[in-house]
Design an enzyme around this catalytic site. Structure first.
Site, PDB file in Angstrom:
ATOM      1  N   GLU A 328      -3.099   3.986  -5.933  1.00  0.00           N
ATOM      2  CA  GLU A 328      -2.369   2.766  -6.266  1.00  0.00           C
ATOM      3  C   GLU A 328      -3.149   1.558  -5.770  1.00  0.00           C
ATOM      4  O   GLU A 328      -3.547   1.501  -4.597  1.00  0.00           O
ATOM      5  CB  GLU A 328      -0.990   2.749  -5.607  1.00  0.00           C
ATOM      6  N   CYS A 329      -3.375   0.608  -6.651  1.00  0.00           N
ATOM      7  CA  CYS A 329      -3.996  -0.678  -6.308  1.00  0.00           C
ATOM      8  C   CYS A 329      -5.313  -0.462  -5.553  1.00  0.00           C
ATOM      9  O   CYS A 329      -6.292  -0.040  -6.136  1.00  0.00           O
ATOM     10  CB  CYS A 329      -3.014  -1.548  -5.525  1.00  0.00           C
TER      11      CYS A 329
END
Length: 438
Positions: A328-329
C-alpha cells in the site's frame, strides 16, 4: 451494552492545535485515574499512535464515509470499560465529502452527531479579540442538531487579550472551558504527510507530560467531564471488523512502513490471524508466512537503506515466487522498479512490479478512494468494492503492469492511480479502510 460518555475535540481548521490539546487532555484525565478511550475521526494514519502514547489505550479511526454504521458500532465497543471517550476531529469540524445537506459526509460533525458527542471547539484566537466569538457562534449554530459544549481558546497573547475574548464569548452565550497562553514549544514536529510519527519523536513522553500539565493549569477539566454525553452509536448492529487476508501475515513495521490502520490489525487478530512484524530497515527478511504485507509510510526518506537491504530484498523476492505480496502506498513503491528521492537520486527497488515513482517530482494526491477490483487482492475477490484513502506526494513515472482496480474519488471522478498486479504481487496507492457496504 452501555458505553461511556464522550466528547469530540474539533476545530475550525487544521493547524489550530487540537492534537496537542487532545494529547494533553488524554494524559491529564488519565493522571486523574480515568480510563479514557481515544478515537480519531476520519482517515488520519498518524494521530492514533500519539493517542495511545498519551492514554495508554489503543486508538481507532471512526470514518463515516469509509465505514458502514455497523463497523463504527463495533469499533465503538472498544470503549467498553472506559470512563470517558475523547474523539479527535480531522480538518475543520464540518469538512468532509460534499453533500447536499449541512456539513460533509465523513466530517467530524457527522460522527459527533451520530454518536451523541458534544463538540469542544479548539479556537486559535491569534490576531483577533471579540471577533473570535463570531467564529465560534457560527460553528455553534451552523448545525442545530449538533450538540455544542463550548470552546477552548488557544494561543492567547495576554490577560487583556483573554478578557476581551471572554467578553465576546459571554455576549454570544458561549462557554469558555479553557484559555491556553501562546507557547511555541507546544507545536509537534511535522513533515510532508503531517506530524512526525510517534515512534520517531525524540522525547514523546516528556512532551505529553508537558502538554498535560499545561492543560491542567488552563482548562476546567471538571467542567469538561461534566459536559460529556452518553455515546449512542445509532441502531446499527455491530458487524465484524475486516477479516484477515491470510492466516499468517508478515507485516513490515518500522519508520519506513508504519501506516496500518489499527482497526485492520484488530480485525485480523480477532479472527485468529497471526501477524508477524519485521523491519526492512533493519534488513530483516519477511518471516515465513502466507502473505507479505508492506504498508505505507516514508520509504522516500529511507530509499537508500531500503535499496541496500539485501536480505530483505532477497527474502521478499523468494516469497513472491510462490506466495502473495501486497503493498500500500509506500509499500507499493518499494515493490516497484525504482524510486527517485527528493535529491533526484534513483534507487532500485524490489522489481516485483514495473512501477517507477519519483518523490523529486512532487504533487499532492489526497482524498478518499472507491475501488472495484478487476483482479484479486489477498482476502478479496475480483469485483469487490473497497473504500480507502490516498495521501502522498510521489509521482508515477512508469506503470507498465496490468491495472488492479477501477478507482474513483469520493465524487465519482476516475483516478489514474489504479494499482498494479503481476503474478502473485499486487499494490495500490490507496490505504484500505473497509469493504464497501453499498
Amino acid at each position: 451494552m452501555t458505553l461511556p460518555p464522550g466528547l469530540m475535540i474539533s476545530a475550525p481548521a487544521s493547524g489550530t492545535g487540537k492534537t496537542t490539546v487532545m494529547l494533553g487532555l488524554l494524559r491529564a484525565l488519565a493522571e486523574d485515574g480515568l480510563a479514557v478511550q481515544p478515537f480519531k475521526s476520519g482517515p488520519d494514519y498518524i494521530d492514533p499512535a500519539f493517542h495511545r502514547a498519551a492514554a495508554g489505550r489503543a486508538s481507532f479511526n471512526l470514518d463515516s464515509w469509509a465505514m458502514a454504521p455497523g463497523m463504527i458500532a463495533a469499533l465503538a465497543r472498544q470503549a467498553e470499560g472506559a470512563d470517558l471517550v475523547l474523539a479527535e476531529g480531522s480538518m475543520g469540524l464540518f469538512d468532509g465529502v460534499a453533500t447536499a445537506g449541512v456539513g460533509g459526509h465523513g466530517s467530524s460533525a457527522e460522527l459527533a452527531r451520530a454518536m451523541g458527542w458534544p463538540v469542544i471547539l479548539v479556537l486559535d484566537v491569534g490576531g483577533q479579540a471579540q471577533s473570535a466569538a463570531a467564529t465560534a457562534l457560527g460553528f455553534a449554530r451552523y448545525d442545530t442538531g449538533l450538540p455544542f459544549a463550548g470552546v477552548i481558546l488557544n494561543r492567547v497573547a495576554s490577560p487583556r487579550h483573554e478578557r476581551l475574548i471572554r467578553l465576546g464569548m459571554a455576549q454570544a452565550g458561549l462557554r469558555v472551558l479553557g484559555a491556553l497562553p501562546r507557547r511555541g514549544d507546544l507545536k509537534l514536529p511535522e513533515r510532508h504527510l503531517g506530524l512526525v510519527q510517534a515512534t520517531e519523536h525524540s522525547d514523546l513522553e516528556a512532551a505529553i507530560a508537558g502538554y498535560a500539565a499545561f492543560l491542567r493549569a488552563h482548562v476546567d477539566l471538571a467542567a469538561l467531564r461534566a459536559l460529556a454525553a452518553a455515546c449512542a452509536p445509532g441502531t446499527a448492529a455491530p458487524q465484524p471488523l475486516p477479516r484477515p487476508p491470510a492466516q499468517r501475515i508478515a507485516l513490515a513495521q518500522d519508520a519506513a512502513f508504519s501506516f496500518t490502520y489499527p482497526h485492520l490489525l484488530a480485525g485480523w487478530r480477532a479472527a485468529g490471524a497471526e501477524v508477524l512484524p519485521f523491519s526492512p530497515l533493519a534488513d530483516e527478511p519477511p518471516p515465513a508466512a502466507d502473505l507479505v504485507w508492506l504498508p505505507g509510510g516514508y520509504p522516500e526518506l529511507h530509499a537508500g537503506r531500503i535499496a541496500a537491504a539485501g536480505r530483505f530484498m532477497a527474502g521478499l523476492r523468494a516469497h513472491a515466487a510462490t506466495r502473495p505480496v501486497h503493498g500500500e502506498c509506500g509499500g507499493y513503491m518499494v515493490l516497484g522498479q525504482a524510486l527517485t528521492d527528493a535529491a533526484g537520486v534513483a534507487h532500485p527497488m524490489a522489481g516485483l512490479l514495473g512501477l517507477v515513482t519519483s518523490y523529486q517530482t512532487r504533487r499532492l494526491h489526497l482524498g478518499y478512494r472507491l475501488a472495484q477490483l478487476v483482479a484479486p487482492v489477498p482476502g478479496f475477490a475480483p469485483g469487490t468494492r473497497l473504500r480507502g484513502h490516498e495521501f502522498h506526494y510521489s509521482t508515477i513515472l512508469s506503470q507498465p503492469d496490468a491495472p488492479l482496480a477501477a478507482v474513483s474519488d469520493a465524487d465519482g471522478a476516475p483516478v489514474a492511480e489504479t494499482g498494479s498486479r503481476r503474478g502473485t504481487v499486487t499494490g495500490t496507492f490507496f490505504h484500505l479502510i473497509a469493504e464497501d457496504a453499498a
